[in-house]
Design an enzyme around this catalytic site. Structure first.
Site, PDB file in Angstrom:
ATOM      1  CE  LYS A   1     -21.579 -19.651 -15.043  1.00 42.41           C
ATOM      2  NZ  LYS A   1     -22.484 -20.627 -15.672  1.00 42.41           N
TER       3      LYS A   1
ATOM      4  CG  ASN B   1     -31.210 -29.007 -14.380  1.00 42.64           C
ATOM      5  OD1 ASN B   1     -31.598 -30.082 -13.928  1.00 42.64           O
ATOM      6  ND2 ASN B   1     -29.959 -28.776 -14.702  1.00 42.64           N
TER       7      ASN B   1
ATOM      8  CG  ASN C   1     -23.627 -24.180 -19.518  1.00 42.21           C
ATOM      9  OD1 ASN C   1     -24.031 -25.159 -20.142  1.00 42.21           O
ATOM     10  ND2 ASN C   1     -24.143 -22.973 -19.697  1.00 42.21           N
TER      11      ASN C   1
ATOM     12  CD  GLU D   1     -24.479 -17.557 -15.561  1.00 35.70           C
ATOM     13  OE1 GLU D   1     -24.997 -18.682 -15.480  1.00 35.70           O
ATOM     14  OE2 GLU D   1     -23.452 -17.333 -16.225  1.00 35.70           O
ATOM     15  CG  ASP D   2     -29.014 -16.990 -14.566  1.00 37.83           C
ATOM     16  OD1 ASP D   2     -28.909 -17.754 -15.533  1.00 37.83           O
ATOM     17  OD2 ASP D   2     -28.845 -17.374 -13.396  1.00 37.83           O
TER      18      ASP D   2
ATOM     19  CE1 TYR E   1      -4.061   1.603  -0.259  1.00 35.23           C
ATOM     20  CE2 TYR E   1      -3.580   2.596   1.874  1.00 35.23           C
ATOM     21  CZ  TYR E   1      -4.361   2.517   0.736  1.00 35.23           C
ATOM     22  OH  TYR E   1      -5.435   3.348   0.588  1.00 35.23           O
TER      23      TYR E   1
ATOM     24  N   GLY F   1     -34.946 -19.791 -27.358  1.00 36.81           N
ATOM     25  CA  GLY F   1     -34.468 -18.615 -26.660  1.00 36.81           C
ATOM     26  C   GLY F   1     -32.963 -18.501 -26.781  1.00 36.81           C
ATOM     27  CB  ALA F   2     -30.438 -17.065 -24.504  1.00 43.06           C
ATOM     28  CB  ALA F   3     -29.855 -22.186 -24.132  1.00 44.94           C
TER      29      ALA F   3
ATOM     30  CG  ASP G   1     -27.673 -18.077 -19.255  1.00 47.75           C
ATOM     31  OD1 ASP G   1     -27.415 -18.990 -18.464  1.00 47.75           O
ATOM     32  OD2 ASP G   1     -27.903 -16.912 -18.897  1.00 47.75           O
TER      33      ASP G   1
END
Length: 487
Positions: free
Chosen positions: A171, A365, A395, A213-214, A116, A273-275, A239
């Site tokens: 995650k 899931n 994933n 994410e999500d 520091y 969708g996304a996946a 995703d």
């Protein structure tokens, strides 16, 4: 009442029970739990006296209601006194799952002066004079932001940023455990696209990569595309791309098991969708024979009303017969079913109408699109997203190695070539000596996975990786004409 759902470690409970000290009491407990449809995973004697035995019985249940039912059936047994019920998942999350630890000891004034003030000022000025040194002299070289607005968390929907934190913490823990990557949750109390883009752009200097994410579709597509334009570090929507990489890896090996070629098979994808979109684009890049995409409004086909730009593109590049019927009809004669949608859409009887040596990836899931036990009666290969079933497509096989490789070479973007390379690396971990209908994808705990993926990513950064020699495959240029939502 016995549940028809599959028990899971995610709903594991430990029940402290006092029972009479006779020879059959413990056996009655385990029999009762089994009859209730749960699975006993441990039984420990905590204490005893001449008349009573105190035990901790741990079992996997299907959900919270099932857990309550198991406890109720135990309480109804003669001579059984249920003292306490502990939810093991909640216990694991108490106080959060991650923490910051220092890499320097700071044992004395000398070390403090270098870590520091005043010593740190010299390092700050070096970075000010050469900003690229931030990768060498700060945590940026090994740190990823896990960014979410809490709008599409697992299968739970729009539950907000605070409720998304346990997933983002998890995650971050996976990043560290499997990739040696330092990741940190960044949950945002806004679902405004412009705000999210501006916030992530503003915090990006501290990170070597961004893991989205999500975040709900279609907002996630625009956020990713805009951030990729703005930032000089990789932006990766797990995703989409993590799922697509793992599905392609698993399908590569499943086709080897059944002796079919990708260019010859017809695939039905439930969930556009996304996946699902990312999966289909990667399969198209690899030269899949045909795909029928199915979503809540039905099978995507040319002439369908009220389609988004992405759905219109998919309809133009898939569904050669322009099928417009329901999901059970779509899978008749299909070689492969991939579900990234909702539970219990199909039955074993539907799977029986697929082609010979069919492949089923039911990835919703915690409850898949079709009961895997029923699917296995008819399909040659079955995979799910569940850890308690064979062939778990998870994933975590992809994103730790993908980011490990990108950070190692200071990559500035995530590309389709990286996705293809990662999928091949994951598939190749399962050698011919191990490949069979119940082993088409490596375990998430296989120590060879992350190094293999990271090496493949590093090689992809150094030079383009040929995706396919199949003339039917969509070229990278053709995919570039698609809406900028994936790759």
């Amino acid at each position: 009442m016995v549940t028809t759902r599959l028990p899971s470690a995610g709903f594991s409970i430990t029940i402290r029970i006092a029972v009479t000290a006779d020879a059959s009491s413990i056996g009655r407990l385990t029999t009762c739990v089994g009859e209730a449809g749960a699975i006993v995973t441990a039984l420990d004697v905590v204490d005893s006296d001449p008349t009573r035995v105190l035990v901790d019985l741990t079992c996997d249940t299907a959900d919270s209601n099932h857990a309550d039912q198991v406890v109720k059936q135990l309480e109804e047994q003669d001579g059984v006194d249920v003292r306490k019920v502990s939810d093991r998942t909640f216990l694991l999350h108490l106080g959060g799952k991650i923490e910051v630890t220092s890499k320097v000891a700071l044992r004395n004034r000398d070390e403090l002066s270098r870590a520091y003030t005043p010593g740190v000022a010299r390092v700050c000025m070096a970075i000010a004079e050469n900003p690229a040194d931030a990768r060498r002299l700060t945590i940026k070289r090994n740190t990823v932001a896990v960014v979410s607005d809490g709008s599409a968390v697992l299968g739970l929907g729009n539950i907000g940023p605070a409720a998304a934190m346990p997933v983002m913490e998890g995650k971050a823990a996976l990043f560290k455990r499997f990739g040696g990557v330092d990741a940190w949750p960044v949950v945002l109390d806004t679902q405004d696209t412009d705000e999210i883009v501006n916030i992530v752009r503003a915090i990006a200097p501290a990170y070597g990569g961004i893991n989205l994410e999500d975040i709900a579709a279609p907002r996630c597509f625009e956020i990713e595309a805009r951030l990729r334009e703005l930032l000089d570090i990789p932006v990766f929507h797990d995703d989409q791309h993590g799922t697509a990489i793992c599905v392609l890896a698993a399908l590569t090996n499943a086709l080897r098991v059944v002796g079919k070629r990708l260019e010859d098979v017809r695939v039905v994808v439930s969930g556009a969708g996304a996946a699902g979109t990312a999966i289909m684009k990667l399969l198209l890049r690899q030269g899949v024979g045909d795909i029928i995409a199915y979503d809540r409004k039905g099978a995507l086909h040319r002439g369908m009303a009220d389609m988004s730009e992405t759905w219109e593109w998919l309809a133009e590049h898939t569904n050669k017969s322009n099928y417009s019927g329901d999901l059970p009809g779509a899978i008749v004669g299909a070689d492969v079913f991939i579900g990234v949608s909702a539970p219990n859409l199909l039955t074993g009887d539907h799977i029986a109408k697929m082609a010979e040596k069919s492949i089923v990836f039911a990835l919703a899931n915690p409850d898949p699109e079709v009961d895997p036990r029923e699917a296995r009666r008819h399909a040659a290969v079955v995979a799910t997203g569940r850890s308690d079933q064979p062939n778990q497509i998870n994933n975590v096989l992809a994103f730790p190695g993908v980011f490990r490789g990108m950070l190692d070479v200071a990559a500035t973007e995530f590309t389709e070539e990286m996705a293809l390379a990662a999928a091949r690396a994951i598939a190749d971990v399962v050698g011919d000596d191990k490949l069979n209908p119940t082993v088409i994808i490596p375990s998430v705990f296989d120590p060879k996975v992350t190094p293999a993926v990271a090496a493949a990513i590093r090689a992809a950064v150094r030079g383009p990786v040929a995706g396919t020699h199949n003339a039917a495959a969509l070229s990278a240029a053709e995919l570039d004409e698609a809406p900028k939502e994936t790759f």
